[in-house]
Scaffold this motif. Sequence first.
Motif, PDB file in Angstrom:
ATOM      1  N   GLU A  16      -0.792   2.059  -1.827  1.00 41.91           N
ATOM      2  CA  GLU A  16      -0.223   1.107  -0.875  1.00 41.91           C
ATOM      3  C   GLU A  16       1.135   1.571  -0.356  1.00 41.91           C
ATOM      4  O   GLU A  16       1.428   1.454   0.837  1.00 41.91           O
ATOM      5  CB  GLU A  16      -0.110  -0.278  -1.514  1.00 41.91           C
ATOM      6  N   LEU A  17       1.957   2.094  -1.239  1.00 44.20           N
ATOM      7  CA  LEU A  17       3.268   2.576  -0.819  1.00 44.20           C
ATOM      8  C   LEU A  17       3.146   3.786   0.094  1.00 44.20           C
ATOM      9  O   LEU A  17       3.833   3.886   1.123  1.00 44.20           O
ATOM     10  CB  LEU A  17       4.106   2.929  -2.049  1.00 44.20           C
ATOM     11  N   ALA A  18       2.260   4.713  -0.272  1.00 39.56           N
ATOM     12  CA  ALA A  18       2.097   5.923   0.535  1.00 39.56           C
ATOM     13  C   ALA A  18       1.548   5.593   1.920  1.00 39.56           C
ATOM     14  O   ALA A  18       1.961   6.186   2.926  1.00 39.56           O
ATOM     15  CB  ALA A  18       1.180   6.907  -0.182  1.00 39.56           C
ATOM     16  N   LYS A  19       0.621   4.632   2.005  1.00 40.06           N
ATOM     17  CA  LYS A  19       0.081   4.226   3.303  1.00 40.06           C
ATOM     18  C   LYS A  19       1.167   3.614   4.190  1.00 40.06           C
ATOM     19  O   LYS A  19       1.061   3.643   5.419  1.00 40.06           O
ATOM     20  CB  LYS A  19      -1.072   3.240   3.115  1.00 40.06           C
ATOM     21  N   ALA A  20       2.191   3.068   3.551  1.00 44.85           N
ATOM     22  CA  ALA A  20       3.298   2.467   4.301  1.00 44.85           C
ATOM     23  C   ALA A  20       4.358   3.494   4.682  1.00 44.85           C
ATOM     24  O   ALA A  20       5.403   3.129   5.231  1.00 44.85           O
ATOM     25  CB  ALA A  20       3.926   1.345   3.472  1.00 44.85           C
ATOM     26  N   LEU A  56     -11.045  -7.084 -15.855  1.00 43.53           N
ATOM     27  CA  LEU A  56      -9.869  -6.317 -16.247  1.00 43.53           C
ATOM     28  C   LEU A  56      -9.457  -5.330 -15.165  1.00 43.53           C
ATOM     29  O   LEU A  56      -8.301  -5.289 -14.743  1.00 43.53           O
ATOM     30  CB  LEU A  56     -10.136  -5.573 -17.560  1.00 43.53           C
ATOM     31  N   ILE A  57     -10.407  -4.515 -14.697  1.00 39.85           N
ATOM     32  CA  ILE A  57     -10.077  -3.523 -13.678  1.00 39.85           C
ATOM     33  C   ILE A  57      -9.677  -4.207 -12.375  1.00 39.85           C
ATOM     34  O   ILE A  57      -8.745  -3.774 -11.687  1.00 39.85           O
ATOM     35  CB  ILE A  57     -11.257  -2.555 -13.468  1.00 39.85           C
ATOM     36  N   THR A  58     -10.368  -5.290 -12.026  1.00 42.58           N
ATOM     37  CA  THR A  58     -10.020  -5.999 -10.793  1.00 42.58           C
ATOM     38  C   THR A  58      -8.573  -6.461 -10.808  1.00 42.58           C
ATOM     39  O   THR A  58      -7.831  -6.278  -9.833  1.00 42.58           O
ATOM     40  CB  THR A  58     -10.953  -7.212 -10.589  1.00 42.58           C
ATOM     41  N   ALA A  59      -8.137  -7.081 -11.911  1.00 43.44           N
ATOM     42  CA  ALA A  59      -6.762  -7.575 -11.977  1.00 43.44           C
ATOM     43  C   ALA A  59      -5.748  -6.438 -11.965  1.00 43.44           C
ATOM     44  O   ALA A  59      -4.662  -6.572 -11.388  1.00 43.44           O
ATOM     45  CB  ALA A  59      -6.576  -8.445 -13.215  1.00 43.44           C
ATOM     46  N   CYS A  60      -6.082  -5.322 -12.590  1.00 44.57           N
ATOM     47  CA  CYS A  60      -5.177  -4.169 -12.559  1.00 44.57           C
ATOM     48  C   CYS A  60      -5.016  -3.660 -11.122  1.00 44.57           C
ATOM     49  O   CYS A  60      -3.900  -3.416 -10.651  1.00 44.57           O
ATOM     50  CB  CYS A  60      -5.693  -3.061 -13.475  1.00 44.57           C
ATOM     51  N   LEU A  61      -6.141  -3.507 -10.424  1.00 43.23           N
ATOM     52  CA  LEU A  61      -6.084  -3.048  -9.033  1.00 43.23           C
ATOM     53  C   LEU A  61      -5.356  -4.056  -8.150  1.00 43.23           C
ATOM     54  O   LEU A  61      -4.548  -3.683  -7.290  1.00 43.23           O
ATOM     55  CB  LEU A  61      -7.496  -2.801  -8.507  1.00 43.23           C
ATOM     56  N   ALA A  62      -5.626  -5.344  -8.374  1.00 42.89           N
ATOM     57  CA  ALA A  62      -5.023  -6.385  -7.539  1.00 42.89           C
ATOM     58  C   ALA A  62      -3.513  -6.454  -7.717  1.00 42.89           C
ATOM     59  O   ALA A  62      -2.761  -6.578  -6.731  1.00 42.89           O
ATOM     60  CB  ALA A  62      -5.654  -7.736  -7.864  1.00 42.89           C
ATOM     61  N   THR A  63      -3.046  -6.371  -8.966  1.00 41.26           N
ATOM     62  CA  THR A  63      -1.595  -6.426  -9.185  1.00 41.26           C
ATOM     63  C   THR A  63      -0.918  -5.166  -8.659  1.00 41.26           C
ATOM     64  O   THR A  63       0.196  -5.232  -8.124  1.00 41.26           O
ATOM     65  CB  THR A  63      -1.258  -6.621 -10.673  1.00 41.26           C
ATOM     66  N   GLY A  64      -1.588  -4.021  -8.776  1.00 44.16           N
ATOM     67  CA  GLY A  64      -1.027  -2.786  -8.231  1.00 44.16           C
ATOM     68  C   GLY A  64      -0.892  -2.852  -6.722  1.00 44.16           C
ATOM     69  O   GLY A  64       0.139  -2.471  -6.154  1.00 44.16           O
ATOM     70  N   ALA A  65      -1.946  -3.338  -6.057  1.00 41.22           N
ATOM     71  CA  ALA A  65      -1.900  -3.464  -4.599  1.00 41.22           C
ATOM     72  C   ALA A  65      -0.823  -4.449  -4.170  1.00 41.22           C
ATOM     73  O   ALA A  65      -0.074  -4.217  -3.206  1.00 41.22           O
ATOM     74  CB  ALA A  65      -3.269  -3.903  -4.078  1.00 41.22           C
ATOM     75  N   TRP A  66      -0.720  -5.564  -4.882  1.00 39.48           N
ATOM     76  CA  TRP A  66       0.245  -6.611  -4.542  1.00 39.48           C
ATOM     77  C   TRP A  66       1.680  -6.097  -4.636  1.00 39.48           C
ATOM     78  O   TRP A  66       2.472  -6.252  -3.690  1.00 39.48           O
ATOM     79  CB  TRP A  66       0.037  -7.785  -5.492  1.00 39.48           C
ATOM     80  N   ALA A  67       2.009  -5.476  -5.767  1.00 33.68           N
ATOM     81  CA  ALA A  67       3.370  -4.963  -5.946  1.00 33.68           C
ATOM     82  C   ALA A  67       3.653  -3.823  -4.982  1.00 33.68           C
ATOM     83  O   ALA A  67       4.765  -3.726  -4.430  1.00 33.68           O
ATOM     84  CB  ALA A  67       3.565  -4.499  -7.387  1.00 33.68           C
ATOM     85  N   GLY A  68       2.662  -2.961  -4.758  1.00 32.71           N
ATOM     86  CA  GLY A  68       2.870  -1.852  -3.828  1.00 32.71           C
ATOM     87  C   GLY A  68       3.180  -2.335  -2.421  1.00 32.71           C
ATOM     88  O   GLY A  68       4.097  -1.824  -1.767  1.00 32.71           O
ATOM     89  N   ARG A  69       2.439  -3.313  -1.946  1.00 36.26           N
ATOM     90  CA  ARG A  69       2.657  -3.840  -0.596  1.00 36.26           C
ATOM     91  C   ARG A  69       4.017  -4.515  -0.480  1.00 36.26           C
ATOM     92  O   ARG A  69       4.749  -4.330   0.512  1.00 36.26           O
ATOM     93  CB  ARG A  69       1.541  -4.820  -0.238  1.00 36.26           C
ATOM     94  N   HIS A  70       4.364  -5.315  -1.493  1.00 37.18           N
ATOM     95  CA  HIS A  70       5.646  -6.019  -1.427  1.00 37.18           C
ATOM     96  C   HIS A  70       6.830  -5.061  -1.594  1.00 37.18           C
ATOM     97  O   HIS A  70       7.875  -5.237  -0.962  1.00 37.18           O
ATOM     98  CB  HIS A  70       5.695  -7.127  -2.485  1.00 37.18           C
ATOM     99  N   ALA A  71       6.658  -4.048  -2.426  1.00 39.15           N
ATOM    100  CA  ALA A  71       7.735  -3.064  -2.584  1.00 39.15           C
ATOM    101  C   ALA A  71       7.938  -2.289  -1.284  1.00 39.15           C
ATOM    102  O   ALA A  71       9.080  -2.024  -0.881  1.00 39.15           O
ATOM    103  CB  ALA A  71       7.392  -2.104  -3.724  1.00 39.15           C
ATOM    104  N   ALA A  72       6.846  -1.938  -0.615  1.00 40.69           N
ATOM    105  CA  ALA A  72       6.950  -1.228   0.663  1.00 40.69           C
ATOM    106  C   ALA A  72       7.651  -2.091   1.703  1.00 40.69           C
ATOM    107  O   ALA A  72       8.502  -1.612   2.476  1.00 40.69           O
ATOM    108  CB  ALA A  72       5.557  -0.829   1.150  1.00 40.69           C
ATOM    109  N   ALA A  73       7.323  -3.381   1.715  1.00 42.68           N
ATOM    110  CA  ALA A  73       7.972  -4.275   2.665  1.00 42.68           C
ATOM    111  C   ALA A  73       9.451  -4.441   2.362  1.00 42.68           C
ATOM    112  O   ALA A  73      10.278  -4.528   3.277  1.00 42.68           O
ATOM    113  CB  ALA A  73       7.273  -5.640   2.624  1.00 42.68           C
ATOM    114  N   LYS A  74       9.787  -4.449   1.085  1.00 43.54           N
ATOM    115  CA  LYS A  74      11.185  -4.656   0.691  1.00 43.54           C
ATOM    116  C   LYS A  74      12.066  -3.501   1.153  1.00 43.54           C
ATOM    117  O   LYS A  74      13.211  -3.724   1.603  1.00 43.54           O
ATOM    118  CB  LYS A  74      11.283  -4.805  -0.834  1.00 43.54           C
ATOM    119  N   ILE A  75      11.575  -2.292   1.053  1.00 41.65           N
ATOM    120  CA  ILE A  75      12.414  -1.127   1.398  1.00 41.65           C
ATOM    121  C   ILE A  75      12.131  -0.634   2.812  1.00 41.65           C
ATOM    122  O   ILE A  75      12.799   0.287   3.289  1.00 41.65           O
ATOM    123  CB  ILE A  75      12.225   0.024   0.399  1.00 41.65           C
ATOM    124  N   GLY A  76      11.118  -1.243   3.472  1.00 40.28           N
ATOM    125  CA  GLY A  76      10.708  -0.718   4.780  1.00 40.28           C
ATOM    126  C   GLY A  76      11.511  -1.235   5.929  1.00 40.28           C
ATOM    127  O   GLY A  76      11.401  -0.725   7.039  1.00 40.28           O
TER     128      GLY A  76
END
Length: 391
Positions: free
Chosen positions: A19-23, A371-391
């Motif tokens: 998510e971060l790299a795509k941003a 388990l895998i779904t929640a791991c992927l979902a939290t990773g995507a969520w934090a990645g998108r919000h982190a990208a928005a925060k510094i973008g």
Amino acid sequence: MNTAIIIGAGPAGLMAAEELAKAGVSVTVCEAKPSVGRKFLMAGKSGLNITKDEAPEQFLAAFTEASPHLAPMIAAFGPNEIKLWAAELGQELFTGSTGRVFPKAMKASPLLRAWLGRLDALGVTFNTRWRWTGWSDGGLRFDTPEGVQTLGADVTIFALGGASWKRLGSDGVWAEAFQAKNVPVTPFSAANAGIKIDWSSFMEKHFGFALKGIALSSGPFTSRGEAVISRQGIEGGGVYSVSRGVRDGHQLVVDLAPDQTLENIGKKLSKPQGKATLTNHMRKVLKLDPAKIALLQEMAKPLPKDPKQLAKLIKAVPVQHSGLRPMDEAISTAGGVAWSGVDETLMLQSMPATYVVGEMLDWEAPTGGYLITACLATGAWAGRHAAAKIG
């Protein structure tokens, strides 16, 4: 260019990196082990159950107390999004009769290879054998093959996992360093774990055999499935689903004939036994296999002769056990960074621009794609919000 460091290369960390790299963020992933995705690959050894196709409210309910926290993340990147994501990586999927979703290849390795290829194309850099050891002078300190290294970035996402399967990289030792930074951490405990039973020698000939078509319950937790009898106790998908009840101190009960009513079993057992032993009589009239009969005898010998009493026992065998198997053997763990320690974007309350994802957070769920779904979902969520925060 803005920079990000991801610490931990499991599903949550890799999804945050994507998510971060795509941003347009320059991403470096640091992993303590010699290769990435080790627990992900282990999860796929017997068939990678990547998610589950069921009603959203039913899916979310599997996360019990953490459901309200995870709800927006799974809504943003849940089963449907994961299926689309895997298809875009060239992985054909199929859905089993229980709703579990698997790659047709069944293995995790083709998906991981395609994923790493995408991350490479996005410019993500990987540092393997880089073990994070804490913070130093405002930077992140690592033990590396070249000695101690310190890195800094605009944003950091921690994806260090829980506290099971240490050999695959999830050892939970990070908790002490986080607590020293005033991050609240709930103690770890085993989840989706086998149950320890001190068998008598009578059970040795049944080690390795499965208890098929049974129902298990422990407190409020129930499951239908099967369990495998091992030297250490019982394990398997049906057991893991109720292991939390055992952990919480509830009795473990097994129904050996869940598709038959109590009345029907009593009637069958009342049929003339003739010269047959009680064991053969149960096998003949109830179709109970040797493993089920052995469990019944192990836990409730001497068996009652009265058909009604025996029927009650078959429908609710009380299993005497010694608790859960060790936490390091558990598929996952409960505990981790408390929800009070992060904001709605998964950024730490006490450390700006620092996020935690995956099993580092305090949630648990049964096996079966959750388990895998929640791991992927939290990773995507934090990645998108982190990208928005510094973008």
